[in-house]
Design an enzyme around this catalytic site. Structure first.
Site, PDB file in Angstrom:
ATOM      1  N   LYS A 194       5.598   0.088   1.079  1.00 50.11           N
ATOM      2  CA  LYS A 194       5.088   1.247   1.816  1.00 50.11           C
ATOM      3  C   LYS A 194       3.996   0.885   2.816  1.00 50.11           C
ATOM      4  CE  LYS A 194       6.335   4.664  -1.719  1.00 50.11           C
ATOM      5  NZ  LYS A 194       6.569   3.918  -2.973  1.00 50.11           N
TER       6      LYS A 194
ATOM      7  N   SER B 201       6.418  -1.152  -4.415  1.00 51.12           N
ATOM      8  CA  SER B 201       5.824  -0.209  -3.471  1.00 51.12           C
ATOM      9  C   SER B 201       4.856  -0.829  -2.468  1.00 51.12           C
ATOM     10  CB  SER B 201       5.134   0.932  -4.220  1.00 51.12           C
ATOM     11  OG  SER B 201       6.088   1.853  -4.691  1.00 51.12           O
TER      12      SER B 201
ATOM     13  N   SER C 204       1.405   6.783  -3.376  1.00 50.95           N
ATOM     14  CA  SER C 204       2.608   5.957  -3.269  1.00 50.95           C
ATOM     15  C   SER C 204       3.864   6.796  -3.517  1.00 50.95           C
ATOM     16  CB  SER C 204       2.552   4.784  -4.254  1.00 50.95           C
ATOM     17  OG  SER C 204       3.549   3.826  -3.953  1.00 50.95           O
TER      18      SER C 204
END
Length: 296
Positions: free
Chosen positions: A90, A87, A147
């Site tokens: 992101k 993640s 997230s």
């Protein structure tokens, strides 16, 4: 907490880790309890691409500490080794969203439509419903704090028409920023062998995100996020616990281990610390804390 060179484990663990790569990217407390092959090296052969290594990508320890003001490298271990971002991806999703606001294409109040595809993404997520909308500001905060995978896909589809098209834009932006060892194929960081990066590239991306869009710094400092009557705790456990930490992004899939890009400021000195391949959430947090304390 000291890191050791004990990253090699039996072949059975290697196989188990590879099979687990297709499982979800849940972060935070739920991720902490997920079984992870401790300190293993897991290797996937990449297709040849022009933006990323065509060699094997390992799950292993990488770390980098930069002076955030000057960009000076203060500490590095395997900082250019190919890794899976999870993640941390992101950060680029946020970068392109903020850029769209900056160039006037969107405002913070612009509603983003939620497709059935976006709503169906696996955790971590905030539970968006197909056919609903979420504002750009709500979406940005959901990525920075929780997230959320459903939100990341909604952003991608609204900005580029599809997640595949958005991923191509992400990679193009990475190349423009000099992130030569990074390739994106989705907006979330969900398991995908062709999505690769390095600790060095993630540090540069984190610096660019904060330098180019300082008006959103409070998003990364927030310890919680509320949406739809629910409150979500930040995935960055160091916020409010380690003096000076003011962001930035966590990441976890089984193939990558536990990742964290953290920024910190004390007495006017600014650091950006990257740790990738943590054996557990707590081990990663302890190592980032150790590096912060060692370089202030």
């Amino acid at each position: 907490m000291r890191w050791t060179a004990n990253w090699m484990k039996p072949a059975a663990l290697l196989l188990a880790g590879l099979l687990a790569a297709c499982q979800s990217t849940q972060e935070g407390p739920a991720a902490s309890s997920a079984p992870v092959a401790s300190a293993s090296v897991q290797t996937v052969s990449l297709p040849a691409v022009s933006y990323a290594p065509s060699t094997a990508v390992e799950r292993g320890y990488s770390a980098l500490v930069l002076d955030a003001a000057s960009g000076e490298e203060l500490y590095a271990v395997n900082a250019d080794a190919a890794r899976f971002p999870a993640s941390l991806t992101k950060m680029m999703t946020l970068y392109l969203l903020f850029d769209a606001v900056s160039n006037g294409r969107y405002s913070l109040s612009t509603p983003l439509k939620v497709s059935a595809n976006a709503a169906s993404q696996p955790p971590a997520k905030i539970g968006l419903k197909a056919g609903s909308t979420i504002t750009v500001e709500q979406a940005a905060r959901a990525l920075a704090v929780k997230s959320a995978n459903d939100v990341a896909v909604a952003i991608a589809e609204n900005l580029a028409g599809s997640e595949d098209a958005f991923a191509r834009q992400m990679t193009q932006q990475a190349r423009a920023m000099g992130l030569g060892r990074t390739r994106f194929v989705n907006a979330t960081g969900l398991p995908e062998p062709a999505q690769v990066t390095t600790a060095s590239d993630m540090a540069k991306l984190g610096l660019a995100l904060k330098r180019h869009f300082p008006q959103y710094a409070s998003y990364y400092r927030a310890t919680s996020y509320s949406y739809g009557g629910r409150s979500f705790r930040a995935t960055n456990n160091l916020l409010g616990k380690v003096p000076g930490v003011d962001g930035l992004k966590t990441g976890y899939i089984r193939l990558s281990g536990y990742n964290l890009v953290a920024t910190a400021n004390r007495g006017g000195k600014q650091l950006i610390v990257v740790v990738m391949g943590g054996e557990s959430e707590s081990a990663r947090d302890e190592e980032v804390t150790r590096l912060i304390e060692a370089h202030f």
